[in-house]
Enzyme design. Structure first.
Site, short mmCIF file in Angstrom:
data_model
loop_
_atom_site.label_atom_id
_atom_site.label_comp_id
_atom_site.label_asym_id
_atom_site.label_seq_id
_atom_site.Cartn_x
_atom_site.Cartn_y
_atom_site.Cartn_z
N ASP A 82 0.78 -1.21 -0.09
CA ASP A 82 -0.22 -0.01 0.11
C ASP A 82 1.05 1.23 -0.08
OD1 ASP A 82 -1.47 2.15 0.92
OD2 ASP A 82 -3.20 0.98 1.47
N HIS A 83 1.21 1.79 -1.26
CA HIS A 83 2.28 2.85 -1.30
C HIS A 83 2.14 4.08 -0.15
CE1 HIS A 83 -0.44 5.00 -3.80
NE2 HIS A 83 0.69 6.16 -3.88
N HIS A 95 -5.70 2.98 1.04
CA HIS A 95 -4.99 3.97 1.66
C HIS A 95 -5.55 4.78 2.72
CE1 HIS A 95 -2.94 3.06 -2.00
NE2 HIS A 95 -3.59 3.82 -2.86
N LYS A 102 -11.56 12.87 -6.92
CA LYS A 102 -10.78 13.19 -8.23
C LYS A 102 -11.34 14.74 -8.66
CE LYS A 102 -8.61 8.93 -9.55
NZ LYS A 102 -7.02 8.78 -9.06
C1 BG6 Z 1 -3.25 4.96 -6.28
C2 BG6 Z 1 -4.81 5.25 -7.09
O1 BG6 Z 1 -3.46 3.96 -5.54
O2 BG6 Z 1 -2.95 6.28 -5.60
C3 BG6 Z 1 -4.67 6.35 -8.00
O3 BG6 Z 1 -4.76 4.26 -7.74
C4 BG6 Z 1 -4.52 7.68 -7.36
O4 BG6 Z 1 -5.94 6.56 -8.48
C5 BG6 Z 1 -2.98 7.33 -6.33
O5 BG6 Z 1 -3.97 8.67 -8.08
C6 BG6 Z 1 -2.62 8.63 -5.57
O6 BG6 Z 1 -1.26 8.39 -4.94
P1 BG6 Z 1 -0.63 9.53 -4.65
O7 BG6 Z 1 0.58 9.05 -3.96
O8 BG6 Z 1 -0.38 10.60 -5.79
O9 BG6 Z 1 -1.17 10.16 -3.37
#
Ligand code: BG6
Length: 488
Positions: A179-180, A242, A342
């Site tokens: 989960d980045h 997230h 979005k």
């Molecule tokens: C991803 C989603 O996991 O996270 C994307 O699939 C989203 O839709 C992105 O844009 C957002 O990541 P960050 O790191 O830019 O907040």
């Protein structure tokens, strides 16, 4: 760090190009990869090793935080890379892959530690895991690990079935679910901020906190991902993973010692204590929205239904906000507000902790009011912590004003989320990966909401592109006497 083989499924894909190769290179440049290692890239297409290395080089030049010192340095890194064409459902291809992996292990004298990274579409997760096991690729004397990208399931039932299938080939402690958000500097810093600082610890509870607001707003629209996004919506794409992870990291209580096991245990207690919502009454605490045409940065942008690849009738959500309660003695009566969308006014991922304000009327004899203290943790695009407190401004007749105290990390050399996470997986540290318990309980909370969406029990509010989401999301806070803080 132990030597190993990094087996990358999806080596010609976008994520590999933008995130994985640059992360590997940065780790290499920072001396965080083992002396010798082997990377085997896999993809459907037949391409030569040389071409593959050329592609990796290009991705490093384009996306890496660090630029290669010289040709020699880059060649040394690239010499570890090999390419192997593979059809994910063909057992014969896996047998050949095993030979390639073993040949490189012998050539480089590597122990058979193998990390399998699935950077592929989710429909391939199960078959790949099964083939890894059946081909003997997973039969190592050293360690084996599986890194898996999201989405982990499409709902509670599919997530459970995926997990069951993966666990036939890998033990839970061998599975690293990315989960980045958990790799982000400030999300990782949360743990330290709250647990290592007694002053903050002392006020991290219902006695002092009025409400917590977690926002992940984006300015981009659906981009070129219509096929995926229209089936997922904001709730699956951002909220289930997230946002709920950030909630767990924010609300978890202090463990006796900081270890991966304890942190995950504390997170589990929080997600377990989330008060469930019933499908029929989900509308009281969840707001869905979809963006309509609007103005952004002086330009008009189309609404969701006019985006390429989106059907004119789509009922998909591009925004979701929710009020959650944690049934834990330390959090009684403290609402956690989560929202993501979005095409909103600003790109901002942040946590705002609003403290109770017993001094609001202390200065009423002087016709002044104090503002609540706010602790603001900015996760993206800035990495910053600030604290808003009341001060006297001697330039404006000594009136009380909110004053900001800032801590900002040096942004220039910060490693990226993917660097941290890949490095942790190589070290066998699972602290910042999602445990199955967390994923399952997160789906459990979300499931009735998904059903309410599908059965049309919740209205789909429209909001103009470039706004802060539908008015109904403001109402959600107003009901408790709160408001979204720091919206542009
Ligand atoms: C991803 C989603 O996991 O996270 C994307 O699939 C989203 O839709 C992105 O844009 C957002 O990541 P960050 O790191 O830019 O907040």
């Amino acid at each position: 760090m132990e030597s190993m083989t990094f087996v990358l499924f999806g080596a010609t894909g976008d994520l590999a190009k933008r995130k994985i190769y640059p992360a590997l290179y940065n780790l290499y440049a920072d001396g965080k990869l083992p002396e010798s290692f082997s990377v085997i890239g896999l993809g459907r297409r037949e391409i030569e090793d040389e071409t593959f290395r050329g592609n990796v080089e290009q991705s490093i030049r384009q996306f890496s935080r660090r630029s290669p010192a010289d040709r020699e340095d880059l060649n040394a890194f690239l010499s570890s890379f090999r390419y192997h064409p593979l059809n994910v459902s063909n057992p014969e291809d896996y047998r050949k892959l095993l030979e390639v992996v073993q040949a490189r292990e012998t050539e480089l004298r590597l122990p058979d530690n193998r990390l399998f990274y699935l950077s592929v579409a989710p429909e391939f997760f199960e078959i790949i895991a099964r083939q890894i096991q059946e081909s003997g690729l997973g039969a190592t004397r050293g360690w084996k690990r599986l890194i898996i990208e999201k989405p982990f399931g499409h709902d509670l039932a599919t997530a459970r079935s995926l997990n069951e299938n993966l666990s036939r080939a890998f033990e839970e402690d061998e599975i690293y679910r990315i989960d980045h958000y958990l790799g982000k500097t400030m999300v990782q810093n949360l743990e330290t901020l709250v647990l290592a600082n007694p002053v903050i610890q002392a006020v991290w509870n219902k006695e002092h906190i009025s409400n917590v607001q977690i926002t992940a707003s984006e300015t981009v629209g659906v981009e070129e991902r219509a096929a995926y996004y229209d089936q997922s919506g904001a709730i699956r794409d951002m909220f289930q993973n997230h946002l709920l992870q950030v909630l767990m990291m924010t609300a978890m209580r202090r463990p006796s010692q900081i270890t991966a096991k304890n942190i995950r245990e504390e997170k589990r207690k929080i997600i377990e204590a989330l008060r469930p919502v019933a499908k029929e009454s989900a509308g009281l605490s969840v707001v869905r929205g979809q963006y309509a045409a609007g103005e952004m940065g002086g330009k008009s942008v189309p609404g969701y239904l006019d985006e390429p690849g989106i059907g004119a009738e789509s009922k998909n959500d591009t925004f979701v906000a929710a009020r959650l309660w944690i049934d834990h003695p330390d959090w009684e009566g403290v609402p956690f507000y989560l929202r993501t969308g979005k095409r909103m006014a600003a790109k901002s991922t942040r946590i705002v902790v609003e403290f109770k304000n017993p001094t609001e009327d202390l200065y009423s004899a002087k016709n002044e009011k104090t503002s609540p203290n706010l602790l603001i943790i900015e996760i993206n695009p800035n990495e910053k912590i600030s604290f808003l407190f009341n001060g006297k401004n001697s330039r404006s007749d000594g009136l009380i004003e909110p004053v900001e105290m800032n801590f900002r990390a040096d942004q220039s050399e910060l490693p990226e989320a993917y660097e941290r996470l890949i490095s942790d997986a190589l070290d066998g540290d699972s602290t910042f990966f999602a445990h199955w318990n967390e994923v399952e309980l997160a789906w459990q909370w979300v499931q009735p909401v998904l059903e309410a969406f599908e059965e049309g029990l919740l209205p789909l509010h429209s909001y103009a592109a470039g706004s802060n989401g539908p008015a109904a999301s403001d109402k959600l806070l107003k009901e408790q006497g709160h408001e979204w803080r720091l919206d542009p």
